[in-house]
Design an enzyme around this catalytic site. Structure first.
Site, PDB file in Angstrom:
ATOM      1  N   SER A   1       3.396  -6.414   3.085  1.00 22.52           N
ATOM      2  CA  SER A   1       2.085  -6.141   3.685  1.00 22.52           C
ATOM      3  C   SER A   1       0.966  -6.640   2.778  1.00 22.52           C
ATOM      4  O   SER A   1       0.808  -7.832   2.563  1.00 22.52           O
ATOM      5  CB  SER A   1       1.958  -4.642   3.982  1.00 22.52           C
ATOM      6  OG  SER A   1       0.772  -4.357   4.672  1.00 22.52           O
ATOM      7  N   LEU A   2       0.198  -5.743   2.189  1.00 27.14           N
ATOM      8  CA  LEU A   2      -0.859  -6.131   1.249  1.00 27.14           C
ATOM      9  C   LEU A   2      -0.321  -7.063   0.167  1.00 27.14           C
ATOM     10  O   LEU A   2      -0.974  -8.025  -0.235  1.00 27.14           O
ATOM     11  CB  LEU A   2      -1.439  -4.871   0.603  1.00 27.14           C
ATOM     12  CG  LEU A   2      -2.101  -5.082  -0.758  1.00 27.14           C
ATOM     13  CD1 LEU A   2      -3.455  -5.714  -0.574  1.00 27.14           C
ATOM     14  CD2 LEU A   2      -2.177  -3.793  -1.545  1.00 27.14           C
TER      15      LEU A   2
ATOM     16  N   HIS B   1      -0.130  -2.423  10.986  1.00 26.58           N
ATOM     17  CA  HIS B   1       0.837  -3.384  11.540  1.00 26.58           C
ATOM     18  C   HIS B   1       1.212  -3.077  12.986  1.00 26.58           C
ATOM     19  O   HIS B   1       2.320  -3.379  13.425  1.00 26.58           O
ATOM     20  CB  HIS B   1       2.073  -3.482  10.637  1.00 26.58           C
ATOM     21  CG  HIS B   1       1.751  -4.001   9.278  1.00 26.58           C
ATOM     22  ND1 HIS B   1       1.435  -5.328   9.052  1.00 26.58           N
ATOM     23  CD2 HIS B   1       1.624  -3.367   8.091  1.00 26.58           C
ATOM     24  CE1 HIS B   1       1.142  -5.479   7.768  1.00 26.58           C
ATOM     25  NE2 HIS B   1       1.243  -4.311   7.172  1.00 26.58           N
TER      26      HIS B   1
ATOM     27  N   GLN C   1       0.831  -1.197   0.000  1.00 25.43           N
ATOM     28  CA  GLN C   1       0.000   0.000   0.000  1.00 25.43           C
ATOM     29  C   GLN C   1       0.872   1.256   0.000  1.00 25.43           C
ATOM     30  O   GLN C   1       1.922   1.300   0.626  1.00 25.43           O
ATOM     31  CB  GLN C   1      -0.895  -0.022   1.245  1.00 25.43           C
ATOM     32  CG  GLN C   1      -2.126   0.828   1.148  1.00 25.43           C
ATOM     33  CD  GLN C   1      -3.176   0.431   2.179  1.00 25.43           C
ATOM     34  OE1 GLN C   1      -3.209  -0.695   2.645  1.00 25.43           O
ATOM     35  NE2 GLN C   1      -4.033   1.373   2.544  1.00 25.43           N
TER      36      GLN C   1
ATOM     37  N   GLN D   1       0.062 -11.123  10.679  1.00 26.05           N
ATOM     38  CA  GLN D   1       0.713 -10.118   9.845  1.00 26.05           C
ATOM     39  C   GLN D   1       0.038  -8.757   9.955  1.00 26.05           C
ATOM     40  O   GLN D   1       0.691  -7.718   9.963  1.00 26.05           O
ATOM     41  CB  GLN D   1       0.706 -10.603   8.385  1.00 26.05           C
ATOM     42  CG  GLN D   1       1.485  -9.717   7.430  1.00 26.05           C
ATOM     43  CD  GLN D   1       0.611  -9.145   6.325  1.00 26.05           C
ATOM     44  OE1 GLN D   1      -0.501  -8.701   6.562  1.00 26.05           O
ATOM     45  NE2 GLN D   1       1.131  -9.153   5.116  1.00 26.05           N
TER      46      GLN D   1
ATOM     47  N   ARG E   1      -9.996  -7.900   4.065  1.00 24.24           N
ATOM     48  CA  ARG E   1      -8.863  -7.298   4.775  1.00 24.24           C
ATOM     49  C   ARG E   1      -8.923  -5.775   4.693  1.00 24.24           C
ATOM     50  O   ARG E   1      -8.703  -5.066   5.685  1.00 24.24           O
ATOM     51  CB  ARG E   1      -7.559  -7.816   4.152  1.00 24.24           C
ATOM     52  CG  ARG E   1      -6.265  -7.376   4.838  1.00 24.24           C
ATOM     53  CD  ARG E   1      -5.085  -7.952   4.066  1.00 24.24           C
ATOM     54  NE  ARG E   1      -3.800  -7.771   4.715  1.00 24.24           N
ATOM     55  CZ  ARG E   1      -3.008  -6.711   4.553  1.00 24.24           C
ATOM     56  NH1 ARG E   1      -3.403  -5.731   3.762  1.00 24.24           N
ATOM     57  NH2 ARG E   1      -1.835  -6.637   5.173  1.00 24.24           N
TER      58      ARG E   1
END
Length: 303
Positions: A90-91, A195, A11, A242, A115
């Site tokens: 991440s994503l 996160h 992202q 995560q 998500r």
């Protein structure tokens, strides 16, 4: 040549028009967008014609970036370039999991939509901010975070760059402490403290979402953000953790290099990961693949 790792963008890399030329140039890429549109109508149009403001809203950002990430990887494979390993920031990890077969195409996209909604809601319930800390060793940044009750290290990007997340006012005071210590803290244009413990409610929702998913066996190893190790039988646990845990990207890249990866292809919008990899692994061959032009350049260089 050593081994090839496909790494998937996260992202923050989004922009209007992304993915359109991949859609036009590759049948495999087009199928990714068609799957997305069958589940979330208008996703392709949002990628190709969405405004910066529209694409910066988390519930839009994540599904759209996921499509561009996965479309780039599918197009590379269609062209004859095959990955030995995968990892995503991440994503991007969700696209990596789909590419490897841990998620099916429909499961991966359905999950990334869930998500995005869960993380958007968590960010609205617990307003937070993020900043990239430069010019200080990780240990010192961790110590500075420890001076505050709601500031945490969250993205270990590369040597000399650690992103923190936290409550907005505390983060302002933290930035001042970083300056006093001789470092620099650059605010990031994000909509929440990702996160971090601020995402605990999102993790709970996603854990329930995954209860009905049967994970496949990956055709190539996927290295997890949570522990920089390949996914095993605990896929659901790693995916959930995560969301509320630090992204250990530097360790992940180092682990890939230790397994023989010397060529990294960043699949998806932007070239952020290319820069981080260059700072982490000296001599690595790095390619960005986000459109028809960069796809062709990578193919010509590697085949």
């Amino acid at each position: 040549m050593g081994k090839i790792a496909f790494v998937f963008s996260g992202q923050g890399a989004q922009y209007g028009g992304m993915g359109k030329s991949l859609f036009e140039a590759s049948g495999a890429a087009r199928q990714v967008f068609e799957t997305a549109d069958s589940i979330r109508p208008g996703t392709s149009l949002q990628c190709f014609e969405g405004t910066t403001e529209e694409l910066s809203i988390t519930r839009n950002t994540q599904p759209c970036l996921y499509c561009v990430d996965l479309a780039a990887a599918r197009a590379l494979e269609e062209a004859g370039i095959h990955a030995d390993f995968a990892a995503g920031f991440s994503l991007g990890e969700i696209a990596a999991l789909t590419f490897s077969g841990i998620f099916t195409g429909t499961e991966g996209f359905s999950f990334v939509c869930a998500r995005a909604e869960a993380m958007q809601e968590a960010a609205e319930q617990n307003p937070g901010a993020m900043a990239a800390v430069l010019k200080l060793p990780n240990g010192q940044v961790e110590q500075l975070c420890g001076e505050f009750s709601q500031v945490w290290p969250v993205n270990y990007n590369c040597p000399g760059q650690l992103v923190v997340a936290g409550e907005k006012e505390e983060l302002g005071a933290f930035r001042q402490r970083v300056a006093e210590a001789g470092g620099k803290a650059v605010p990031l244009a994000v909509s929440g403290g990702f996160h971090s413990p601020f995402m605990a409610s999102a993790a709970e929702k996603l854990e329930k979402k995954l209860e009905s998913v049967s994970f496949g066996t990956p055709r190539i190893p996927v290295f997890a953000n949570f522990n920089a190790q390949p996914y095993g039988e605990n896929a659901g646990e790693l995916i959930v953790r995560q969301v509320k845990s630090p992204v250990r990207w530097q360790e992940t890249v180092e682990a890939l290099a230790a397994q023989g990866a010397d060529t990294f292809l960043e699949c998806g919008a932007g070239k952020t990961l290319c820069g981080l990899i260059k700072k982490t692994v000296k001599g690595a061959r790095v390619f960005q693949v986000e459109n028809a032009e960069t796809l062709q350049a990578a193919v010509e260089a590697l085949l």
